[in-house]
Every structure is written in structure tokens, then in C-alpha cells.
Design a protein around this motif. Sequence first.
Motif, PDB file in Angstrom:
ATOM      1  N   MET A   1       0.844  -1.177   0.000  1.00  0.00           N
ATOM      2  CA  MET A   1       0.000   0.000   0.000  1.00  0.00           C
ATOM      3  C   MET A   1       0.887   1.237   0.000  1.00  0.00           C
ATOM      4  O   MET A   1       1.885   1.298   0.704  1.00  0.00           O
ATOM      5  CB  MET A   1      -0.917  -0.023   1.216  1.00  0.00           C
ATOM      6  CG  MET A   1      -1.896   1.124   1.230  1.00  0.00           C
ATOM      7  SD  MET A   1      -2.936   1.184   2.695  1.00  0.00           S
ATOM      8  CE  MET A   1      -3.829  -0.327   2.553  1.00  0.00           C
ATOM      9  N   ASP A   2       0.518   2.212  -0.770  1.00  0.00           N
ATOM     10  CA  ASP A   2       1.279   3.452  -0.883  1.00  0.00           C
ATOM     11  C   ASP A   2       0.804   4.423   0.196  1.00  0.00           C
ATOM     12  O   ASP A   2      -0.305   4.951   0.113  1.00  0.00           O
ATOM     13  CB  ASP A   2       1.068   4.026  -2.279  1.00  0.00           C
ATOM     14  CG  ASP A   2       2.120   5.043  -2.641  1.00  0.00           C
ATOM     15  OD1 ASP A   2       3.179   5.063  -1.989  1.00  0.00           O
ATOM     16  OD2 ASP A   2       1.874   5.820  -3.561  1.00  0.00           O
ATOM     17  N   GLU A   3       1.617   4.632   1.209  1.00  0.00           N
ATOM     18  CA  GLU A   3       1.199   5.490   2.321  1.00  0.00           C
ATOM     19  C   GLU A   3       2.239   6.556   2.609  1.00  0.00           C
ATOM     20  O   GLU A   3       3.396   6.449   2.212  1.00  0.00           O
ATOM     21  CB  GLU A   3       0.929   4.647   3.567  1.00  0.00           C
ATOM     22  CG  GLU A   3       2.113   3.819   4.014  1.00  0.00           C
ATOM     23  CD  GLU A   3       1.755   2.842   5.106  1.00  0.00           C
ATOM     24  OE1 GLU A   3       2.494   2.822   6.107  1.00  0.00           O
ATOM     25  OE2 GLU A   3       0.768   2.120   4.965  1.00  0.00           O
ATOM     26  N   ILE A   4       1.793   7.582   3.320  1.00  0.00           N
ATOM     27  CA  ILE A   4       2.662   8.704   3.654  1.00  0.00           C
ATOM     28  C   ILE A   4       2.355   9.144   5.083  1.00  0.00           C
ATOM     29  O   ILE A   4       1.199   9.151   5.506  1.00  0.00           O
ATOM     30  CB  ILE A   4       2.457   9.868   2.652  1.00  0.00           C
ATOM     31  CG1 ILE A   4       3.438  10.991   2.919  1.00  0.00           C
ATOM     32  CG2 ILE A   4       1.033  10.362   2.651  1.00  0.00           C
ATOM     33  CD1 ILE A   4       3.472  12.038   1.818  1.00  0.00           C
ATOM     34  N   GLU A   5       3.400   9.485   5.829  1.00  0.00           N
ATOM     35  CA  GLU A   5       3.203  10.006   7.182  1.00  0.00           C
ATOM     36  C   GLU A   5       3.320  11.514   7.135  1.00  0.00           C
ATOM     37  O   GLU A   5       4.289  12.059   6.592  1.00  0.00           O
ATOM     38  CB  GLU A   5       4.231   9.437   8.150  1.00  0.00           C
ATOM     39  CG  GLU A   5       3.958   9.888   9.569  1.00  0.00           C
ATOM     40  CD  GLU A   5       4.784   9.154  10.612  1.00  0.00           C
ATOM     41  OE1 GLU A   5       4.872   9.686  11.722  1.00  0.00           O
ATOM     42  OE2 GLU A   5       5.319   8.076  10.306  1.00  0.00           O
ATOM     43  N   VAL A   6       2.332  12.206   7.707  1.00  0.00           N
ATOM     44  CA  VAL A   6       2.295  13.660   7.666  1.00  0.00           C
ATOM     45  C   VAL A   6       1.952  14.212   9.050  1.00  0.00           C
ATOM     46  O   VAL A   6       1.561  13.481   9.950  1.00  0.00           O
ATOM     47  CB  VAL A   6       1.257  14.181   6.636  1.00  0.00           C
ATOM     48  CG1 VAL A   6       1.623  13.736   5.245  1.00  0.00           C
ATOM     49  CG2 VAL A   6      -0.140  13.753   6.989  1.00  0.00           C
ATOM     50  N   ILE A   7       2.104  15.509   9.163  1.00  0.00           N
ATOM     51  CA  ILE A   7       1.664  16.244  10.346  1.00  0.00           C
ATOM     52  C   ILE A   7       0.477  17.092   9.887  1.00  0.00           C
ATOM     53  O   ILE A   7       0.667  18.182   9.344  1.00  0.00           O
ATOM     54  CB  ILE A   7       2.801  17.121  10.912  1.00  0.00           C
ATOM     55  CG1 ILE A   7       3.965  16.235  11.344  1.00  0.00           C
ATOM     56  CG2 ILE A   7       2.300  17.973  12.073  1.00  0.00           C
ATOM     57  CD1 ILE A   7       5.211  16.992  11.742  1.00  0.00           C
TER      58      ILE A   7
END
Length: 86
Positions: free
Chosen positions: A1-7
Motif C-alpha cells: 500500500m502506498d502510504e505517507i506520514e504527515v503532520i
Amino acid sequence: MDEIEVIPTFFRIGDVDDPDIYAAHPIWEWEQTDQGRWCRDHCLGTMTYTIGMDPTYMGYRVNIHAKFRRQDYTYFLLKWGKKNVN
């Protein structure tokens, strides 16, 4: 799965003895907003927060962290912009 961690958001609190206690209410208030509810419903796993000294402010910076699928993050940016995203 293509995921991203953000604020997805952050806020500042003053120089206090126990920043975790003083951060609890603003975190709860943000979670009650449209943005906070959307983030809670679409994040992968559980949102977390970190507290660190803010060198530009006499106090602390509280960062909310969340992981999203890239397409959800794109929706987030289209709806709320990049104002509070680091």
C-alpha cells in the motif's frame, strides 16, 4: 500500500511544567473539528503526537502525526491546503 506520514496540524503551548496535560485539551478540540474527524476516520492506524521545544516560541510545539494513503492525503491537501502540513 502506498502510504505517507504527515503532520496534519500542530499548535503551540506556553512554557508549562507538564506539557502533556496542557496539550490534551487542544488535541481534543482539534479532534472535534471537521479536519480532525476526517483525519481520525482516514488515518492508517492511530494518530500520535509529539511534543518538543519550539525555538521560535517560548514554549512547546505539539505535532499531530498520521499515516494516510496517498490518495487520501491528496484529498486532505485539496480540502484544507498545506497551511499546517510539514
